[in-house]
Design a protein around this motif. Structure first.
Motif, short mmCIF file in Angstrom:
data_model
loop_
_atom_site.label_atom_id
_atom_site.label_comp_id
_atom_site.label_asym_id
_atom_site.label_seq_id
_atom_site.Cartn_x
_atom_site.Cartn_y
_atom_site.Cartn_z
N THR A 48 6.45 4.28 1.23
CA THR A 48 6.46 5.67 1.66
C THR A 48 7.58 6.43 0.99
O THR A 48 8.57 5.82 0.56
N PHE A 71 3.84 -1.11 3.56
CA PHE A 71 3.64 0.28 3.15
C PHE A 71 4.76 0.77 2.24
O PHE A 71 5.92 0.42 2.45
N VAL A 82 1.25 4.92 0.78
CA VAL A 82 0.53 5.76 1.74
C VAL A 82 0.06 7.08 1.13
O VAL A 82 -0.71 7.79 1.74
N LEU A 108 0.80 -1.22 0.00
CA LEU A 108 0.00 0.00 0.00
C LEU A 108 0.83 1.27 0.00
O LEU A 108 1.60 1.52 0.94
N GLY A 123 -3.60 7.24 3.29
CA GLY A 123 -3.21 5.86 3.57
C GLY A 123 -3.82 5.35 4.86
O GLY A 123 -4.21 4.19 4.96
#
Lengths: 269, 269
Positions: free
Chosen positions: B97, B95, B70, B68, B77
């Motif tokens: 980032t 995540f 963010v 994912l 997110g």
DNA sequence: AGGAATTCTCAGCGGATTCACAGGAATCCC
DNA sequence: GGGATTCCTGTGAATCCGCTGAGAATTCCT
């Protein structure tokens, strides 16, 4: 051309062809050359010269692999790639790139398992890479072993290791490709012209004499002192076969047998 | 005879079952790249570009893990994470980032055993992290050992410990990733481009020369004085294999097995 | 901030590789 | 046998490729 005949191989060839390969390149000469070579390999091919038609064909024909020139007239190779991925997420792609663009935007292309070849390439190299992609993608009905065996000579296409009678032999890149070509066509005479076309890049301008030279190198390393495996057919070409004294035609591809041998009824020049 | 080894796929991806991984990122190029790499690893993937669709897919498709970003266009997110947790409380999240993101915020997010990777990352790193998450979450059918072994060289992916012949070796982050990639593909030639694509971040613009440099570093630390394990295939790439004199292809991933190496009856060199 | 570790660029060295050329050996044909 | 053809291989030159030292740039640690 000649009858695209099905020749009997020593073992029944498990037809790993039927694979469909889409060639996307705007240079007609090159894509003709490629199509012919691939068809020769036992695969079906389609050629397209621009991204738009390539995507259409990809969607409709659903190839098992794509050979994609990253320099196309209408759209960027990367854009084509994006479209391809959307249409056929699983299909492996073999990129063709110009030599000097190499560093450029190849980034990430092989990360997913795709591969690429820089122009100018040799047919042998391209086919080997493509075969690798197909093998990994599972498109080949029988996943072929990566080791070629002729008599007591073995060649591993993945580790690039060559050994005769157990002892390893060091080969240069060109020697390796030549030997691979010979071993993929055991007991079949290959003319110097064929070898040149297949092992050297398509733009090679040199004399056919290099083939003799490299055969000579190979013999020194492979046949050194032992029973010779590489034979000259004067006026016709060269062939490799298990040394006499070996068991008959132990000349197989470890897992399956390549139909690629498929140079049945080839013509000489 | 022995020749009939079941051959494996390129990356020593131990076919750990078709885990499902949902990729949520709005950059198409990146999510394509990721999907491709993950699929190559043997996992199924779906990609979504925004939080809303991501949540829908998560509910319907029930992935085993989520990657994912963010930073999403429609929702934060955090919000996505909230929705995710509601739908799939157990699913591990990796995540993505930006480098300079607020660290503590991420720290909060990953509290539950999730993990994160900062952009730009290398495929190797991301895949390794994801594999770690899946392993811990129990989504992998066979829980693979975290130790890679090639000859007398071992690399622990969890503790990041590397040792040869028992004595520990200190590696920098890049050296570690390079070695891991090599060890995941023992006895297979990896080209500099492949290595670059896999071990360096996707946005790395540098020359292929770094690979040579790092191979050189690795050799100093790993092959120092001993039988070399890292070999150069001039014009093709590099490969790692057990030093000659070692036990045959003890080149396995402790749990599952890896390519060609393995089986007894292989020839040594 | 200061220093240490790490990453990466650049450039040069040295050996490996490729290839042209040419003379010699083998083979073929009359 | 003699000559023509084809093939083999030694020599050497140009090039390519990979290795590594030096040091700049960056990041990490404290």
């Amino acid at each position: 051309m000649s009858a695209h005949s099905e020749h009997m191989n020593e073992t029944a060839a498990p037809r790993d062809h039927a694979c469909r390969v889409l060639v996307v390149d705007d240079e007609d000469a090159l894509s003709d050359l490629l199509s012919m070579a691939l068809r020769y390999e036992g695969w079906e091919t389609r050629a397209e010269g621009d991204g738009t038609s390539a995507l259409r064909t990809a969607r409709e024909w659903r190839p098992d692999a794509v050979v994609l020139d990253v320099m196309l007239p209408d759209m960027d190779g990367l854009a084509v790639l994006g479209g391809l991925r959307r249409a056929l997420p699983e299909v492996p792609v073999l990129f063709l790139t110009a030599r000097d663009a190499v560093e450029d935007r190849i980034a990430g292309l092989t990360a997913g398992g795709d591969d690429y070849v820089t122009k100018p390439f040799s047919i042998e190299e391209l086919v080997a890479r493509l075969r690798g992609l197909l093998r990994r993608s599972g498109a080949l009905s029988v996943r072929p072993e990566s080791v070629l065996v002729v008599g007591d000579l073995t060649l591993d296409e993945e580790s690039h290791e060559v050994a005769r009678g157990g002892s390893e032999i060091e080969l240069t890149a060109t020697e390796f490709e030549l030997l691979r070509y010979l071993m993929r066509n055991p007991r079949r005479v290959l003319s110097k012209a064929q070898i040149l076309d297949r092992v050297w890049s398509y733009d090679f301008g040199g004399r056919a004499n290099v083939v003799e030279l490299y055969v000579s190198y190979l013999r020194r390393k492979i046949d050194a002192g032992r029973q010779p495996m590489i034979h000259t057919r004067r006026g016709a070409g060269y062939l490799i076969k298990a040394a006499s004294g070996e068991h008959a035609g132990i000349t197989a591809r470890a897992g399956s047998l390549s139909p690629s041998g498929g140079l049945a009824g080839e013509d000489e020049r």
